[in-house]
Design an enzyme around this catalytic site. Structure first.
Site, PDB file in Angstrom:
ATOM      1  N   HIS A  55     133.961  71.865 210.376  1.00  0.00           N
ATOM      2  CA  HIS A  55     133.108  71.826 209.180  1.00  0.00           C
ATOM      3  C   HIS A  55     132.264  70.548 209.184  1.00  0.00           C
ATOM      4  O   HIS A  55     131.060  70.589 208.878  1.00  0.00           O
ATOM      5  CB  HIS A  55     134.015  71.878 207.946  1.00  0.00           C
ATOM      6  CG  HIS A  55     133.300  72.061 206.650  1.00  0.00           C
ATOM      7  ND1 HIS A  55     133.734  72.929 205.675  1.00  0.00           N
ATOM      8  CD2 HIS A  55     132.196  71.460 206.130  1.00  0.00           C
ATOM      9  CE1 HIS A  55     132.922  72.871 204.636  1.00  0.00           C
ATOM     10  NE2 HIS A  55     131.983  71.978 204.877  1.00  0.00           N
ATOM     11  N   ASP A 185     136.503  84.267 200.496  1.00  0.00           N
ATOM     12  CA  ASP A 185     135.436  83.848 199.581  1.00  0.00           C
ATOM     13  C   ASP A 185     134.307  83.120 200.281  1.00  0.00           C
ATOM     14  O   ASP A 185     133.368  82.666 199.625  1.00  0.00           O
ATOM     15  CB  ASP A 185     136.021  82.927 198.501  1.00  0.00           C
ATOM     16  CG  ASP A 185     136.430  81.581 199.075  1.00  0.00           C
ATOM     17  OD1 ASP A 185     135.899  80.544 198.625  1.00  0.00           O
ATOM     18  OD2 ASP A 185     137.288  81.556 199.974  1.00  0.00           O
TER      19      ASP A 185
END
Length: 264
Positions: A55, A185
């Site tokens: 990330h 999500d």
């Protein structure tokens, strides 16, 4: 007769931590406060769901962020920077992680109803095993438990690679990818499901993609809320989702639809 035998849940933003704020706050502290590089909330959230060191690489690789880094430090970023920032990220995350283990409304009841139909509950995550040693027991104290958890540790790669899903299918003895549903999500979650060949489902309410708290959700006017949800739905469908749920309580009905589809 084929039918759905397994649901593989994501954790933060899907099962616990409404809005996926624990990692967001840590990323913002590392970039803005420590490295002096201002990033937007969207930039911080866009790679969410990936292994956290990946990330950081993903944010640094964004053209705008790469340019800000070069202007501030007179050079491009490198792996030494990534490792330093990751250590700092872990420090901030572990300092607050116990505060973000509350199940998202509807999750516990929905999964309990699926278990009564003999559906196993697996899980994957962008957190490491060490991070999940904090999240998992905290969620269990509040009623959320899965039958299996796979973390990226020791696997060839984290999301969007399919390896954590494959571990779930093996450990839970699911005979076919057609009999498993991945629920998440983030766009990384959806791509993970697609790459594994399972049904890949997004969930909007409580998600990283919505990026708001439960209190903020309750205050937003209906028209604005509908617009925000539609934007999230488009992003998830654009990432390849087979279906997007408004909230997790819609999952059992969607599984019924899949069961009918599997047996036509």
């Amino acid at each position: 007769m084929k039918q759905i035998k397994c649901v593989i849940m994501d954790w933060a933003g899907t099962a616990v931590d409404y809005g996926c704020f624990a990692p967001l706050n840590a990323f913002l502290k590392v970039f803005s406060e420590e490295k002096g590089i201002e990033i937007t909330l969207r930039q911080a959230r866009e790679p969410m769901g990936m292994l956290k060191i990946d990330h950081i690489r993903a944010i640094l690789s964004m053209p705008d962020v790469r340019e800000k880094f070069t202007v501030r430090y007179g050079r491009d970023w490198n792996e030494t920077d990534v490792e330093e920032m990751y250590r700092s990220f872990e420090k901030h995350l572990f300092a607050s992680l116990t505060e973000f283990t509350e199940p998202i409304p509807g999750v516990v009841e929905t999964l309990d109803s699926l278990r009564r139909q003999d559906i196993r509950i697996g899980s994957t995550t962008g957190y490491t095993a060490q991070m999940m040693e904090v999240v998992r027991p905290g969620a269990a104290e509040k009623g959320y438990v899965t039958d299996f958890l796979a973390t990226p540790d020791g696997l060839p790669a984290g999301r969007p690679a399919p390896y954590m899903i494959f571990r779930n299918l093996t450990e839970l003895a699911i005979p076919s990818v057609q009999e498993a549903v991945k629920v998440g999500d983030t766009l990384s979650d959806i791509r993970e499901g697609i790459n594994a060949g399972v049904w890949s489902v997004g969930v909007i309410t409580g998600s990283n993609e919505m990026g708001i708290t439960e209190a903020e959700y309750a205050r937003i006017p209906d028209g604005e809320l509908a617009r925000m949800k539609e934007e999230v739905r488009r992003r998830m469908l654009g990432a390849g989702a087979h279906h997007v749920l408004d909230n997790i309580t819609e999952l059992p009905a969607y599984i019924e639809t899949l069961n009918e589809r599997l047996n036509k």
